[in-house]
Design an enzyme around this catalytic site. Structure first.
Site, PDB file in Angstrom:
ATOM      1  N   GLU A 154     -53.387  17.701  57.978  1.00 38.89           N
ATOM      2  CA  GLU A 154     -53.820  16.404  58.502  1.00 38.89           C
ATOM      3  C   GLU A 154     -53.810  15.377  57.365  1.00 38.89           C
ATOM      4  O   GLU A 154     -54.235  15.661  56.261  1.00 38.89           O
ATOM      5  CB  GLU A 154     -55.237  16.545  59.079  1.00 38.89           C
ATOM      6  CG  GLU A 154     -55.798  15.273  59.661  1.00 38.89           C
ATOM      7  CD  GLU A 154     -54.839  14.616  60.644  1.00 38.89           C
ATOM      8  OE1 GLU A 154     -54.414  15.271  61.608  1.00 38.89           O
ATOM      9  OE2 GLU A 154     -54.500  13.428  60.435  1.00 38.89           O
ATOM     10  N   PHE A 155     -53.337  14.173  57.697  1.00 38.85           N
ATOM     11  CA  PHE A 155     -53.228  13.122  56.671  1.00 38.85           C
ATOM     12  C   PHE A 155     -54.144  11.934  56.936  1.00 38.85           C
ATOM     13  O   PHE A 155     -54.009  10.901  56.300  1.00 38.85           O
ATOM     14  CB  PHE A 155     -51.775  12.649  56.549  1.00 38.85           C
ATOM     15  CG  PHE A 155     -50.866  13.723  55.998  1.00 38.85           C
ATOM     16  CD1 PHE A 155     -50.729  13.893  54.627  1.00 38.85           C
ATOM     17  CD2 PHE A 155     -50.199  14.584  56.846  1.00 38.85           C
ATOM     18  CE1 PHE A 155     -49.919  14.901  54.116  1.00 38.85           C
ATOM     19  CE2 PHE A 155     -49.389  15.595  56.346  1.00 38.85           C
ATOM     20  CZ  PHE A 155     -49.245  15.755  54.975  1.00 38.85           C
ATOM     21  N   LEU A 156     -55.061  12.061  57.899  1.00 37.18           N
ATOM     22  CA  LEU A 156     -55.920  10.907  58.210  1.00 37.18           C
ATOM     23  C   LEU A 156     -56.758  10.544  56.994  1.00 37.18           C
ATOM     24  O   LEU A 156     -57.086  11.400  56.167  1.00 37.18           O
ATOM     25  CB  LEU A 156     -56.815  11.212  59.410  1.00 37.18           C
ATOM     26  CG  LEU A 156     -57.863  12.334  59.334  1.00 37.18           C
ATOM     27  CD1 LEU A 156     -59.099  11.923  58.576  1.00 37.18           C
ATOM     28  CD2 LEU A 156     -58.233  12.769  60.734  1.00 37.18           C
ATOM     29  N   LYS A 210     -49.124  18.876  51.839  1.00 36.27           N
ATOM     30  CA  LYS A 210     -50.439  18.212  51.897  1.00 36.27           C
ATOM     31  C   LYS A 210     -51.019  18.027  50.487  1.00 36.27           C
ATOM     32  O   LYS A 210     -51.471  16.945  50.109  1.00 36.27           O
ATOM     33  CB  LYS A 210     -51.386  19.040  52.775  1.00 36.27           C
ATOM     34  CG  LYS A 210     -52.819  18.574  52.776  1.00 36.27           C
ATOM     35  CD  LYS A 210     -52.999  17.205  53.395  1.00 36.27           C
ATOM     36  CE  LYS A 210     -54.382  16.660  53.112  1.00 36.27           C
ATOM     37  NZ  LYS A 210     -54.587  15.318  53.601  1.00 36.27           N
ATOM     38  N   CYS A 266     -61.681  14.968  49.639  1.00 37.57           N
ATOM     39  CA  CYS A 266     -60.310  15.501  49.540  1.00 37.57           C
ATOM     40  C   CYS A 266     -59.705  15.430  48.149  1.00 37.57           C
ATOM     41  O   CYS A 266     -59.405  16.472  47.565  1.00 37.57           O
ATOM     42  CB  CYS A 266     -59.416  14.768  50.540  1.00 37.57           C
ATOM     43  SG  CYS A 266     -59.849  15.185  52.240  1.00 37.57           S
ATOM     44  N   ARG A 334     -69.585  12.269  49.543  1.00 38.56           N
ATOM     45  CA  ARG A 334     -69.167  13.442  48.775  1.00 38.56           C
ATOM     46  C   ARG A 334     -68.339  12.988  47.558  1.00 38.56           C
ATOM     47  O   ARG A 334     -67.373  12.259  47.699  1.00 38.56           O
ATOM     48  CB  ARG A 334     -68.354  14.405  49.657  1.00 38.56           C
ATOM     49  CG  ARG A 334     -69.244  15.149  50.656  1.00 38.56           C
ATOM     50  CD  ARG A 334     -68.450  16.070  51.545  1.00 38.56           C
ATOM     51  NE  ARG A 334     -67.768  15.362  52.623  1.00 38.56           N
ATOM     52  CZ  ARG A 334     -67.057  15.966  53.583  1.00 38.56           C
ATOM     53  NH1 ARG A 334     -66.931  17.275  53.578  1.00 38.56           N
ATOM     54  NH2 ARG A 334     -66.478  15.268  54.531  1.00 38.56           N
TER      55      ARG A 334
HETATM   56  N1  LIG Z   1     -62.144  14.403  55.708  1.00 39.06           N
HETATM   57  C1  LIG Z   1     -60.899  14.008  55.520  1.00 39.06           C
HETATM   58  O1  LIG Z   1     -60.631  12.833  55.287  1.00 39.06           O
HETATM   59  C2  LIG Z   1     -59.754  15.001  55.580  1.00 39.06           C
HETATM   60  C3  LIG Z   1     -58.451  14.512  55.715  1.00 39.06           C
HETATM   61  C4  LIG Z   1     -57.405  15.417  55.784  1.00 39.06           C
HETATM   62  C5  LIG Z   1     -57.668  16.784  55.668  1.00 39.06           C
HETATM   63  N2  LIG Z   1     -58.932  17.225  55.503  1.00 39.06           N
HETATM   64  C6  LIG Z   1     -59.146  18.675  55.420  1.00 39.06           C
HETATM   65  O2  LIG Z   1     -59.565  19.139  56.703  1.00 39.06           O
HETATM   66  C7  LIG Z   1     -60.521  20.197  56.566  1.00 39.06           C
HETATM   67  C8  LIG Z   1     -61.812  19.809  57.262  1.00 39.06           C
HETATM   68  O3  LIG Z   1     -62.349  18.689  56.587  1.00 39.06           O
HETATM   69  P1  LIG Z   1     -63.548  17.827  57.206  1.00 39.06           P
HETATM   70  O4  LIG Z   1     -63.721  16.650  56.313  1.00 39.06           O
HETATM   71  O5  LIG Z   1     -63.311  17.624  58.657  1.00 39.06           O
HETATM   72  O6  LIG Z   1     -64.761  18.851  56.996  1.00 39.06           O
HETATM   73  P2  LIG Z   1     -66.244  18.721  57.521  1.00 39.06           P
HETATM   74  O7  LIG Z   1     -67.096  19.356  56.488  1.00 39.06           O
HETATM   75  O8  LIG Z   1     -66.539  17.334  57.967  1.00 39.06           O
HETATM   76  O9  LIG Z   1     -66.245  19.633  58.845  1.00 39.06           O
HETATM   77  C9  LIG Z   1     -66.024  20.999  58.849  1.00 39.06           C
HETATM   78  C10 LIG Z   1     -66.767  21.592  60.047  1.00 39.06           C
HETATM   79  O10 LIG Z   1     -66.401  22.965  60.178  1.00 39.06           O
HETATM   80  C11 LIG Z   1     -67.549  23.672  60.645  1.00 39.06           C
HETATM   81  N3  LIG Z   1     -67.348  25.109  60.405  1.00 39.06           N
HETATM   82  C12 LIG Z   1     -67.400  25.794  59.240  1.00 39.06           C
HETATM   83  N4  LIG Z   1     -67.117  27.097  59.457  1.00 39.06           N
HETATM   84  C13 LIG Z   1     -66.872  27.233  60.772  1.00 39.06           C
HETATM   85  C14 LIG Z   1     -66.485  28.336  61.596  1.00 39.06           C
HETATM   86  N5  LIG Z   1     -66.296  29.557  61.084  1.00 39.06           N
HETATM   87  N6  LIG Z   1     -66.338  28.107  62.908  1.00 39.06           N
HETATM   88  C15 LIG Z   1     -66.521  26.881  63.439  1.00 39.06           C
HETATM   89  N7  LIG Z   1     -66.860  25.796  62.707  1.00 39.06           N
HETATM   90  C16 LIG Z   1     -67.028  25.975  61.392  1.00 39.06           C
HETATM   91  C17 LIG Z   1     -68.689  23.044  59.879  1.00 39.06           C
HETATM   92  O11 LIG Z   1     -69.938  23.311  60.498  1.00 39.06           O
HETATM   93  C18 LIG Z   1     -68.285  21.564  59.910  1.00 39.06           C
HETATM   94  O12 LIG Z   1     -68.840  20.902  61.028  1.00 39.06           O
HETATM   95  C19 LIG Z   1     -60.650  20.441  55.066  1.00 39.06           C
HETATM   96  O13 LIG Z   1     -59.750  21.440  54.685  1.00 39.06           O
HETATM   97  C20 LIG Z   1     -60.234  19.111  54.470  1.00 39.06           C
HETATM   98  O14 LIG Z   1     -59.735  19.258  53.161  1.00 39.06           O
HETATM   99  C21 LIG Z   1     -59.990  16.375  55.482  1.00 39.06           C
END
Ligand SMILES: NC(=O)c1ccc[n+]([C@@H]2O[C@H](COP(=O)([O-])OP(=O)(O)OC[C@H]3O[C@@H](n4cnc5c(N)ncnc54)[C@H](O)[C@@H]3O)[C@@H](O)[C@H]2O)c1
Length: 443
Positions: A154-156, A210, A266, A334
């Site tokens: 994901e690239f958002l 990514k 990230c 964060r």
């Molecule tokens: N935040 C961003 O801008 C962004 C953008 C692109 C990619 N990413 C990537 O996407 C991924 C998620 O990031 P995020 O910011 O959404 O994280 P986040 O911490 O906001 O959300 C992750 C969620 O996963 C849940 N979780 C953990 N273990 C679980 C399991 N076993 N079953 C079900 N739920 C579970 C947590 O309770 C939490 O609500 C990461 O790898 C991150 O690097 C994030």
């Protein structure tokens, strides 16, 4: 299509809302019961412009549901997205605990064909591990279930995540068979009408794409910050330099602002994780190491400017801070530069008065119990009695300050512009001393 999403954080919820909006039937699952309960009541657990409305609308239309039951999510889905967190481990590598726990859980339940799509940012080779973890559980049950694993990073970007998801510039997919490609095409068809945005490749290249994107962006920021440091020393102005180099089409204007360093969930962890992957495979990622080093140093720069302004006598001073989130339009703190600044100020016996349009609750959780830290509902109240005001995050409401009001509220007229957006000339007319990143101090 019936789609489930494991992990309802920034990526999971934005993807869930976006896919439901496009007509899919989506179930968002999370292990955090409070988060799911809030979502069922129509409350988004995170601040992201437009997200809550979209979640509520689609839930009302019956396109989107929330659950803590992995079983319900797996049984619902023809395609399932893993969007759980991949936080950094002690050694800098990505902690795959959540991803592999989700995979194991899926394997324990799976009984019909499923495309498992890894959306979390994961090191090269993770999709193989996800496939093995699912297969192991199916084998343990002595059953058979046909499934494939695809990579779809994901690239958002937080702050404009909905737009990024609904109008992506590219949709990267790593697949190992034609059926996975067909299913991914079906899922993203509503986002791919204007022109072909889907880029299919092998799974490992998709996983590395990514990290490479984030590494490239973080490198631009650290290089600009390094140049800003040089500009300060040699009597130049990084803003002039920025315009001078941005006008070269090979360089471009995007992402070349000097500032207090990158933060968020990230860039910091992804740069570290890619360095770790490189090391594991016998490569020394020198540029990535330097990018991280420069960024860590840059996060201390605002403090250093204050320290210099007050001749290292910061103790007992009162400093106002505008902007706490790591960037505008999010409440995410964060690895935010504001935290490094606040920690250093509190450590030096300074009173910190802060304002942020969305992140003040988050900040109060972080600094709860520290009597020298307070947040204020009005940005000008935060400046009352301050010896200096520091702009850390460039929310739009900070762009054109009321200098008269600031002058009336503050104890000393000192401004530190961490984003190079204030007019130094105007501030000077109101009697302020101004410091900025990569520019000469005036006043
Ligand atoms: N935040 C961003 O801008 C962004 C953008 C692109 C990619 N990413 C990537 O996407 C991924 C998620 O990031 P995020 O910011 O959404 O994280 P986040 O911490 O906001 O959300 C992750 C969620 O996963 C849940 N979780 C953990 N273990 C679980 C399991 N076993 N079953 C079900 N739920 C579970 C947590 O309770 C939490 O609500 C990461 O790898 C991150 O690097 C994030």
């Amino acid at each position: 299509m019936k789609i489930s999403i494991i992990g309802s954080g920034y990526v999971g919820l934005v993807s869930g809302a976006g896919l439901a909006e496009a007509g899919h039937n989506v179930v968002c699952m999370d292990v955090d019961a409070n988060r799911i309960a809030a979502l069922q009541l129509g409350k988004s657990p995170i601040y992201e412009p437009g997200l809550e409305e979209m979640l509520v609308d689609n839930a009302r239309r019956g396109h989107l549901a929330f659950t803590t039951s992995l079983e319900a999510a797996v049984n619902h889905a023809r395609a399932l997205l893993i969007a759980v967190g991949t936080p950094p481990s002690e050694d800098g590598s990505a902690d795959l605990g959540h991803v592999l726990a989700a995979a194991t859980g899926i394997g324990r339940i799976l009984s019909k064909p499923l495309l498992v799509i890894v959306k979390s940012t994961v090191p090269v080779g993770t999709c193989d591990r996800v496939r093995a973890a699912i297969q192991k559980e199916i084998d343990l049950r002595g059953e058979k279930a046909a499934f494939s694993v695809a990579s779809n990073p994901e690239f958002l970007a937080e702050g404009h995540a909905i737009k990024d998801f609904m109008q992506p510039s590219r949709i990267i997919c790593g697949v190992e068979d034609e059926q996975s490609e067909d299913l991914l095409r079906e899922i993203y068809a509503p986002f791919n009408r204007n022109h072909e945005k889907m880029l299919f490749m092998d799974v490992r290249s998709s996983e590395l794409t990514k990290y490479s994107a984030n590494a490239m962006l973080a490198t631009k920021i650290s290089l600009m910050n390094e140049l800003a440091g040089i500009a300060e020393r040699v009597g130049a102005d990084i803003e002039q330099v920025r315009k001078g180099i941005g006008s070269d089409p090979r360089i471009g204007y995007a992402f070349i602002y000097a500032g207090p360093g990158y933060g968020g969930s990230c860039f910091p962890k992804d740069v570290r994780a890619l360095s770790h992957t490189a090391r594991e495979h016998g490569c020394e990622a020198r540029i990535l190491g330097a990018v991280e080093h420069v960024n860590n140093r840059q996060k201390t720069h605002l403090y250093a400017m204050l320290d210099r302004n007050f001749n290292t006598e910061l103790q007992g001073k009162c400093i106002a801070i505008w902007g706490l989130s790591f960037k505008p339009n999010t409440d995410d703190m964060r690895e935010a530069p504001s935290r490094v600044l606040i920690d250093a100020l509190l450590e030096s016996g300074v009173t910190v008065r802060a304002h942020d349009p969305e992140a003040m609750d988050v900040a109060m959780n972080i600094y709860s119990g520290n009597q020298n830290f307070s947040v204020h509902a009005d940005q000008y109240d935060a400046a009352i009695g301050a010896d200096a005001l520091v702009l850390v995050t460039e929310w739009k409401l900070y762009w054109i300050p009321d200098y008269e009001k600031l002058a009336a509220n503050m104890r000393q007229k000192v401004l530190v512009d961490g984003r190079n957006i204030w007019s130094q000339e105007t501030a000077l007319k109101h009697g302020f001393t101004c410091h900025a990143i990569g520019r000469q101090s005036i006043g």
